[in-house]
Design an enzyme around this catalytic site. Structure first.
Site, PDB file in Angstrom:
ATOM      1  N   TYR A  95      31.879  41.613  51.883  1.00 40.87           N
ATOM      2  CA  TYR A  95      30.909  41.040  50.943  1.00 40.87           C
ATOM      3  C   TYR A  95      30.997  39.523  50.973  1.00 40.87           C
ATOM      4  O   TYR A  95      31.946  38.949  51.518  1.00 40.87           O
ATOM      5  CB  TYR A  95      31.133  41.572  49.525  1.00 40.87           C
ATOM      6  CG  TYR A  95      32.318  40.983  48.800  1.00 40.87           C
ATOM      7  CD1 TYR A  95      33.621  41.314  49.153  1.00 40.87           C
ATOM      8  CD2 TYR A  95      32.147  40.048  47.773  1.00 40.87           C
ATOM      9  CE1 TYR A  95      34.705  40.756  48.498  1.00 40.87           C
ATOM     10  CE2 TYR A  95      33.228  39.490  47.110  1.00 40.87           C
ATOM     11  CZ  TYR A  95      34.506  39.847  47.480  1.00 40.87           C
ATOM     12  OH  TYR A  95      35.583  39.286  46.835  1.00 40.87           O
ATOM     13  N   ARG A 141      31.662  62.457  55.701  1.00 43.19           N
ATOM     14  CA  ARG A 141      32.951  61.812  55.445  1.00 43.19           C
ATOM     15  C   ARG A 141      34.051  62.274  56.410  1.00 43.19           C
ATOM     16  O   ARG A 141      34.413  63.441  56.455  1.00 43.19           O
ATOM     17  CB  ARG A 141      33.411  62.093  54.009  1.00 43.19           C
ATOM     18  CG  ARG A 141      34.653  61.280  53.657  1.00 43.19           C
ATOM     19  CD  ARG A 141      35.253  61.634  52.319  1.00 43.19           C
ATOM     20  NE  ARG A 141      36.437  60.809  52.065  1.00 43.19           N
ATOM     21  CZ  ARG A 141      37.622  61.000  52.644  1.00 43.19           C
ATOM     22  NH1 ARG A 141      37.801  62.000  53.475  1.00 43.19           N
ATOM     23  NH2 ARG A 141      38.630  60.187  52.377  1.00 43.19           N
ATOM     24  N   LYS A 187      36.924  39.250  53.999  1.00 40.15           N
ATOM     25  CA  LYS A 187      36.487  39.416  52.605  1.00 40.15           C
ATOM     26  C   LYS A 187      36.025  40.857  52.390  1.00 40.15           C
ATOM     27  O   LYS A 187      34.841  41.143  52.255  1.00 40.15           O
ATOM     28  CB  LYS A 187      35.371  38.402  52.299  1.00 40.15           C
ATOM     29  CG  LYS A 187      35.191  38.107  50.816  1.00 40.15           C
ATOM     30  CD  LYS A 187      34.337  36.876  50.634  1.00 40.15           C
ATOM     31  CE  LYS A 187      33.855  36.659  49.210  1.00 40.15           C
ATOM     32  NZ  LYS A 187      34.887  36.459  48.216  1.00 40.15           N
ATOM     33  N   GLU A 216      47.441  32.669  46.977  1.00 45.93           N
ATOM     34  CA  GLU A 216      46.169  32.169  46.425  1.00 45.93           C
ATOM     35  C   GLU A 216      45.920  32.887  45.116  1.00 45.93           C
ATOM     36  O   GLU A 216      46.728  33.722  44.690  1.00 45.93           O
ATOM     37  CB  GLU A 216      45.018  32.401  47.415  1.00 45.93           C
ATOM     38  CG  GLU A 216      44.791  33.866  47.750  1.00 45.93           C
ATOM     39  CD  GLU A 216      43.634  34.081  48.729  1.00 45.93           C
ATOM     40  OE1 GLU A 216      42.720  33.259  48.797  1.00 45.93           O
ATOM     41  OE2 GLU A 216      43.662  35.122  49.428  1.00 45.93           O
ATOM     42  N   LEU A 237      42.174  34.212  51.970  1.00 46.25           N
ATOM     43  CA  LEU A 237      40.759  34.126  52.350  1.00 46.25           C
ATOM     44  C   LEU A 237      40.436  32.664  52.677  1.00 46.25           C
ATOM     45  O   LEU A 237      40.854  31.772  51.935  1.00 46.25           O
ATOM     46  CB  LEU A 237      39.896  34.589  51.166  1.00 46.25           C
ATOM     47  CG  LEU A 237      38.410  34.624  51.457  1.00 46.25           C
ATOM     48  CD1 LEU A 237      38.074  35.875  52.268  1.00 46.25           C
ATOM     49  CD2 LEU A 237      37.592  34.598  50.176  1.00 46.25           C
TER      50      LEU A 237
HETATM   51  N1  PLP Z   1      40.419  33.725  47.535  1.00 46.56           N
HETATM   52  C1  PLP Z   1      39.991  34.924  47.116  1.00 46.56           C
HETATM   53  C2  PLP Z   1      40.936  36.086  47.172  1.00 46.56           C
HETATM   54  C3  PLP Z   1      38.686  35.084  46.626  1.00 46.56           C
HETATM   55  O1  PLP Z   1      38.258  36.294  46.226  1.00 46.56           O
HETATM   56  C4  PLP Z   1      37.836  33.958  46.551  1.00 46.56           C
HETATM   57  C5  PLP Z   1      36.462  34.075  46.061  1.00 46.56           C
HETATM   58  O2  PLP Z   1      35.995  35.109  45.720  1.00 46.56           O
HETATM   59  C6  PLP Z   1      38.326  32.722  46.991  1.00 46.56           C
HETATM   60  C7  PLP Z   1      39.617  32.635  47.490  1.00 46.56           C
HETATM   61  C8  PLP Z   1      37.468  31.496  46.958  1.00 46.56           C
HETATM   62  O3  PLP Z   1      36.531  31.526  48.001  1.00 46.56           O
HETATM   63  P1  PLP Z   1      35.193  30.670  47.939  1.00 46.56           P
HETATM   64  O4  PLP Z   1      35.620  29.242  47.772  1.00 46.56           O
HETATM   65  O5  PLP Z   1      34.552  30.909  49.249  1.00 46.56           O
HETATM   66  O6  PLP Z   1      34.406  31.174  46.780  1.00 46.56           O
END
Ligand code: PLP
Length: 290
Positions: free
Chosen positions: A33, A100, A147, A179, A203
């Site tokens: 997503y 499935r 993501k 994070e 991410l």
């Molecule tokens: N890290 C994680 C785990 C996230 O879910 C998100 C945003 O949803 C971010 C970092 C920040 O990413 P972005 O700056 O692209 O919104």
């Protein structure tokens, strides 16, 4: 509130029930997503989000249903049709629907959707006040650069934060601060900004990347290195970044006040620079904002 929804090539409304029960996104979390912001119906950092989505799809072997031009045309139409001036777009691409079984057949048709949501972005008072954060174990999989919609560990971490009257959970793994549950994390110490390097543990945040660029442009030293949990005890400042929060000061961490319970100097500077950058994206597309 229901609004416009693009679903597999047609336009409808989020009120319509559409997904098959055997869609692999629903049953296996076999989907990725994206979330991006729009202001005055203009998408912010769209190309960055497209790139990250394309990378994620490649990594998990789902064909990207859209070229960059197709994607941009669909988003233009979506933002032309939405009732909201400002908000977020949620995009999801799953492997598709089939009987499935763990093995996925070749040649499946992805389920591709995008819809808008209104969103209350933080106002000036909230951006000054900052947020409380608590640390919690990182229980996610080993491919956090994708993501994926498998957000159960993130959702549980967020719930823990909420129970501790905090707004974000800081995920700690092996003594390293990775994070936030839905944000990137930055510490400031001795005039330097420290954030986790890009690898499979985090991410690649779109805002993270922009903020690093802004910091370098402002001659603020950035160290992309793992931050030990023990270093959280000796921070000068801290902040998180995300599409929905922008640059948000962390003013309390595990019950300890950071700085003077307002954002610190470097955090505030980066927040201002980032807010200006976002607005310049809108005016670049539009002409100056009146
Ligand atoms: N890290 C994680 C785990 C996230 O879910 C998100 C945003 O949803 C971010 C970092 C920040 O990413 P972005 O700056 O692209 O919104």
């Amino acid at each position: 509130m229901n609004d416009v929804l693009y679903f597999n090539g047609r336009w409808t409304n989020t009120g319509e029930r559409l997904l098959g029960v055997e869609d692999r996104g629903f049953q296996f979390g076999d989907a990725i997503y994206e979330v991006f912001k729009f202001l005055q119906r203009r998408p912010i950092f769209l190309a960055d989000h497209y790139r990250r989505m394309d990378h994620g799809l490649r990594e998990i072997d789902i064909p990207n249903p859209w070229s960059e031009d197709d994607f941009s045309a669909i988003i233009d139409e979506l933002l032309g049709r939405t009732q909201f001036a400002d908000g977020i777009v949620y995009v999801q691409v799953s492997r598709g629907e089939s009987e499935r079984t763990h093995f996925y057949p070749q040649g499946m048709k992805p389920t591709a959707l995008a819809y808008t949501r209104s969103f209350r972005f933080p106002d000036a008072a909230r951006k000054e006040r900052g947020i409380r954060v608590v640390t919690t174990p990182d229980l996610r999989w080993k491919h956090c650069d994708v993501k994926s919609v498998n957000l159960l560990p993130n959702a549980l971490a967020k719930k823990r934060a909420q129970s501790a009257k905090a707004e974000e959970a800081l995920l700690v793994d092996d003594g390293i601060v990775r994070e936030g549950a839905s944000s990137s994390f930055f510490a400031v110490r001795g005039g330097r900004v420290i954030t986790h390097p890009l690898d499979e543990h985090i991410l690649p945040g779109v805002v993270r990347d922009r903020v690093i660029g802004l910091a370098i442009g402002a001659k603020i030293r950035v160290d992309e290195r793992p931050l030990r949990e023990t270093e959280l005890l000796v921070l000068d400042e801290a902040f998180i970044t995300s599409t929905t929060m922008g640059v948000m000061p962390v003013t309390e961490l595990d019950g300890r006040v950071i700085g003077n319970s307002r954002g610190g100097e470097i955090t505030n500077r980066l927040q201002q620079l980032f807010d200006a950058l976002e607005l310049s994206e809108v005016s670049a597309a539009h002409g100056p904002i009146a």
